[in-house]
Enzyme design. Structure first.
Site, PDB file in Angstrom:
ATOM      1  N   ARG A   1       0.840  -1.205   0.000  1.00  0.00           N
ATOM      2  CA  ARG A   1       0.000   0.000   0.000  1.00  0.00           C
ATOM      3  C   ARG A   1       0.879   1.260   0.000  1.00  0.00           C
ATOM      4  NH1 ARG A   1      -5.310  -1.323   1.583  1.00  0.00           N
ATOM      5  NH2 ARG A   1      -5.710  -3.436   0.877  1.00  0.00           N
TER       6      ARG A   1
ATOM      7  N   HIS B   1      -0.480  -4.421   5.430  1.00  0.00           N
ATOM      8  CA  HIS B   1      -0.187  -3.176   6.154  1.00  0.00           C
ATOM      9  C   HIS B   1       0.779  -3.529   7.287  1.00  0.00           C
ATOM     10  CE1 HIS B   1      -4.181  -0.907   5.103  1.00  0.00           C
ATOM     11  NE2 HIS B   1      -3.175  -0.315   4.474  1.00  0.00           N
TER      12      HIS B   1
ATOM     13  N   CYS C   1      -6.554  -1.509  13.327  1.00  0.00           N
ATOM     14  CA  CYS C   1      -7.104  -0.899  12.113  1.00  0.00           C
ATOM     15  C   CYS C   1      -8.284   0.011  12.423  1.00  0.00           C
ATOM     16  CB  CYS C   1      -7.590  -1.972  11.148  1.00  0.00           C
ATOM     17  SG  CYS C   1      -6.322  -3.092  10.568  1.00  0.00           S
TER      18      CYS C   1
HETATM   19  N1  ARG Z   1     -10.414  -3.463   3.863  1.00  0.00           N
HETATM   20  C1  ARG Z   1      -9.396  -2.549   4.282  1.00  0.00           C
HETATM   21  C2  ARG Z   1      -8.321  -2.436   3.234  1.00  0.00           C
HETATM   22  O1  ARG Z   1      -7.994  -3.428   2.643  1.00  0.00           O
HETATM   23  C3  ARG Z   1      -8.830  -2.979   5.595  1.00  0.00           C
HETATM   24  C4  ARG Z   1      -7.875  -1.993   6.183  1.00  0.00           C
HETATM   25  C5  ARG Z   1      -7.252  -2.460   7.456  1.00  0.00           C
HETATM   26  N2  ARG Z   1      -6.553  -1.430   8.104  1.00  0.00           N
HETATM   27  C6  ARG Z   1      -5.334  -1.535   8.673  1.00  0.00           C
HETATM   28  N3  ARG Z   1      -4.884  -0.513   9.338  1.00  0.00           N
HETATM   29  N4  ARG Z   1      -4.599  -2.601   8.507  1.00  0.00           N
HETATM   30  O2  ARG Z   1      -7.780  -1.382   2.977  1.00  0.00           O
END
Ligand code: ARG
Length: 281
Positions: A151, A180, A274
Site C-alpha cells: 500500500r 499493512h 485498524c
Molecule cells: N479493507 C481494508 C483495506 O484493505 C482494511 C484496512 C485495514 N486497516 C489496517 N490498518 N490494517 O484497505
C-alpha cells in the site's frame, strides 16, 4: 536453607506503565465487504452489520474503561472500509498527515478524514505518494517504523520524515496477507515491539532485531488471526481474543492482554488497531 533465588521466579517480568491515550474511531454503520482489495476480503461472505457495530462498540467501551479518550469520526455512506480509522492518516501534535489511498474504492475516505482533522484545528499535510496512515506508519518512541510493498509507497516515507521531523525506518512487507505494517508488527511501548518475522525480508528482520533486541516474535497461528493488530497503552494491550499464544507471551513480558472479539471486522481484513487512529501528543 532456602535462598532468595529459590523462591523468586527465574525472570520477573519488567513492570509496565500505562499512559492515557487519545484515539479516534469511526462507527461501522456502512460496513460491508463490497470489493476485495486484500486476501482477507471475500465478497461472497455475508456480513452482519449490526454485529459489526456491536463488536466495535465493545472495543470503544474497552478504551473508555481504561481511561482513554475516544473521538468519533462521522461515517459516510458508500465508504464501507471507513471503520478502519487507522488508515485515515497520522496525527502527531498539531500536524495531521492525510492519507492518500492506493485503491480508488477507498480514495474518498481521505477527504472525510481530512475534514475531521481540519475540524479539530489540526494543520494538514499531504503526500504526493500513497500513504495509508497508521496502517503502515507506526510511531515508536522518537522514531517511526514505516511499511511498504503493498500500500504505502517507499517514497512517501521520505515525505513523512520531512513533514514530521522524525527518523523513519522503512520495512518492506512481502506476504499479501500482511499488507499493512500494523498487521505484522505491534508497538507495545516506546521501546518494545512484537512482530511476525515471515512478513518481512531478511534485511527487515535484521533491522528490527538490531533496533529491538527484546522484540517478541509471534507464531503463525496468532499472526493469522491478525493477532498483531493491537492497541497498547504501555501496559494494557487490547487485542484480538483469538490470539491466545500471543496473549500468553504478552503476559510473560509483564503486559496485560485484553482480548476483544472483532470477527465481523476481520472479514474486511482488519482488527483492533485498524479500527483505531491514535492521536499522538
Ligand atoms: N479493507 C481494508 C483495506 O484493505 C482494511 C484496512 C485495514 N486497516 C489496517 N490498518 N490494517 O484497505
Amino acid at each position: 536453607m532456602t535462598t532468595l533465588h529459590d523462591v523468586m521466579p527465574t525472570s520477573a517480568p519488567t513492570p509496565r506503565h500505562a499512559t492515557t491515550r487519545r484515539y479516534a474511531m469511526t462507527e461501522p454503520r456502512y460496513f460491508a465487504v463490497e470489493y476485495a482489495i486484500n486476501p482477507w476480503m471475500d465478497t461472497s461472505t455475508p456480513v452482519d452489520p449490526q454485529r459489526a457495530v456491536d463488536q466495535w462498540e465493545s472495543l470503544r467501551r474497552t478504551y473508555l474503561d481504561l481511561g482513554h479518550t475516544v473521538d468519533l469520526v462521522a461515517p459516510r455512506p458508500g465508504l464501507p472500509d471507513m471503520v478502519y480509522a487507522a488508515n485515515g492518516g497520522i496525527v502527531v501534535g498539531d500536524t495531521a498527515v492525510v492519507a492518500r489511498f492506493a485503491y480508488p474504492q477507498r480514495a474518498p475516505e481521505a477527504d472525510a478524514y481530512a475534514d475531521w482533522m481540519a475540524g479539530r484545528g489540526l494543520t494538514l499535510a499531504h503526500t504526493a505518494h500513497v500513504n495509508e496512515g497508521q496502517g503502515d506508519l507506526l510511531i515508536v518512541g522518537s522514531m517511526m517504523l514505516a511499511g511498504w510493498g503493498f500500500r504505502t509507497e517507499r517514497e512517501a516515507h521520505d515525505e513523512i520524515a520531512a513533514i514530521t521531523g522524525r527518523p523513519v525506518v522503512s520495512l518492506e512487507l512481502v506476504d499479501p496477507r500482511f499488507y499493512h505494517l500494523d498487521t505484522a508488527l505491534a508497538v507495545l511501548d516506546d521501546t518494545t515491539i512484537a512482530y511476525y518475522p515471515p512478513a518481512f525480508t531478511d534485511a527487515g528482520r535484521t533491522r528490527i532485531a538490531e533496533l529491538f533486541p527484546d522484540a517478541i516474535e509471534v507464531a503463525d497461528a496468532d499472526a493469522h488471526v491478525l493477532g498483531l493488530n493491537v492497541v497498547s497503552d504501555g501496559r494494557h494491550v487490547v487485542m484480538p481474543a483469538a490470539a491466545t499464544g500471543f496473549a500468553a507471551q504478552l503476559h510473560d513480558a509483564g503486559f496485560e492482554p485484553i482480548g476483544v472479539d472483532l470477527t465481523e471486522l476481520l472479514k474486511g481484513g482488519g482488527s483492533v488497531k485498524c479500527c483505531t487512529l491514535e492521536l499522538h501528543p
